[in-house]
Design a protein around this motif. Sequence first.
Motif, PDB file in Angstrom:
ATOM      1  N   PHE A 163       0.847  -1.192   0.000  1.00  9.41           N
ATOM      2  CA  PHE A 163       0.000   0.000   0.000  1.00  9.41           C
ATOM      3  C   PHE A 163       0.884   1.245   0.000  1.00  9.41           C
ATOM      4  CE2 PHE A 163      -2.045   3.442   2.335  1.00  9.41           C
ATOM      5  CZ  PHE A 163      -3.249   3.563   1.662  1.00  9.41           C
ATOM      6  N   SER A 188      -5.279  -0.154  -3.696  1.00  4.06           N
ATOM      7  CA  SER A 188      -6.723  -0.003  -3.484  1.00  4.06           C
ATOM      8  C   SER A 188      -7.442   0.541  -4.711  1.00  4.06           C
ATOM      9  CB  SER A 188      -6.980   0.945  -2.313  1.00  4.06           C
ATOM     10  OG  SER A 188      -6.525   2.251  -2.622  1.00  4.06           O
ATOM     11  N   HIS A 312      -6.631   0.349   5.203  1.00  6.00           N
ATOM     12  CA  HIS A 312      -5.232   0.741   5.391  1.00  6.00           C
ATOM     13  C   HIS A 312      -5.068   2.106   6.065  1.00  6.00           C
ATOM     14  CE1 HIS A 312      -3.748  -2.589   2.882  1.00  6.00           C
ATOM     15  NE2 HIS A 312      -4.814  -2.365   2.147  1.00  6.00           N
TER      16      HIS A 312
END
Length: 322
Positions: A163, A188, A312
């Motif tokens: 991420f 994402s 996240h």
Amino acid sequence: MTYSHLTTAELTTIVNFFTQGTKAYKVAQMLKRSVETSYRVYRYLKTGATIVDYQQQYISNKKRCGRKLAQLPQDEVVYINEMVAQGWTPDTIIGRGDRSISCNRRTLYRMFKRGQFGFDAKDLPMHGNRHPNGYVEHRGKAGQLGRSIYERYEDFPNYTKEFGHLEGDTVQGKHHQGAVMTLVEHLSKVEIVLNVHAKKAENINRHLSEWLSKFPRHFFKSITFDNGKEFAGWREIANQFDIHTYFAEVGAPNQRGLNENNNGLLRRDGLTKDRDLRNLPDELVNQLMSKRNRIPRKSLDYRTPYEVFMEHITEDQRQLFF
């Protein structure tokens, strides 16, 4: 097993032998057909009908053959049209599974292509001309501005699973009037749209700096740009926020495919090529960004970018994005 229907020549042959009194099984042997096929024609002719009658009956029967068009209940049609209006595709509608649909995704796509139930394939994303294979982009390039995208994989060997990696680009308005900057988080697929108003390096740096300043240092690990002249001031951002900065190869937008695809979707959502983006309202930009981040995606197992992104970040950080 395949089956070919009797030809006109074969039917004529059968009629001739029928008239001569030849046994049906002998005709079948000569034509290398099933005995039942010959007997079926013989039985029809014995009723007093002609070969023309037989052919017309065959055509009538054949019209009733084949798979019938799938039918959907009206409530499903209404639901599908509502979802498409929100930017969903047939794949997303079926894959997400929020409600049951009486067909599979391939059948639903066929319905759009046929125009069945008022569906229109032109309403779907990516419907139109695309660049041919081997296409090279030449507009507004300044040569290789910084570190190559290939170094990114050396610095972050787990890039595809981490991420915090961004891809950045700009979307211009009519006659190059105005622009917005787009950023996509790779894992994402969340898209951030910054209303920079003009495609200039100073505008890009100012708005990007204001946005990145809202987050903890190293929250984002890297940004990958194309080689547009508006990113010529990348060193200032890289040094200020200690963020790795990379550039795709000149004329290779496919190396930032996620960002390019999202930009195309923004065009569909309202930032069309014939629109002046110099005085674009911030409210509209936020609406488009919110809409795009709430559409389920197949690559996210039919979750929305927003849902994945939330896994996240903290609740406080959420307010900085949306």
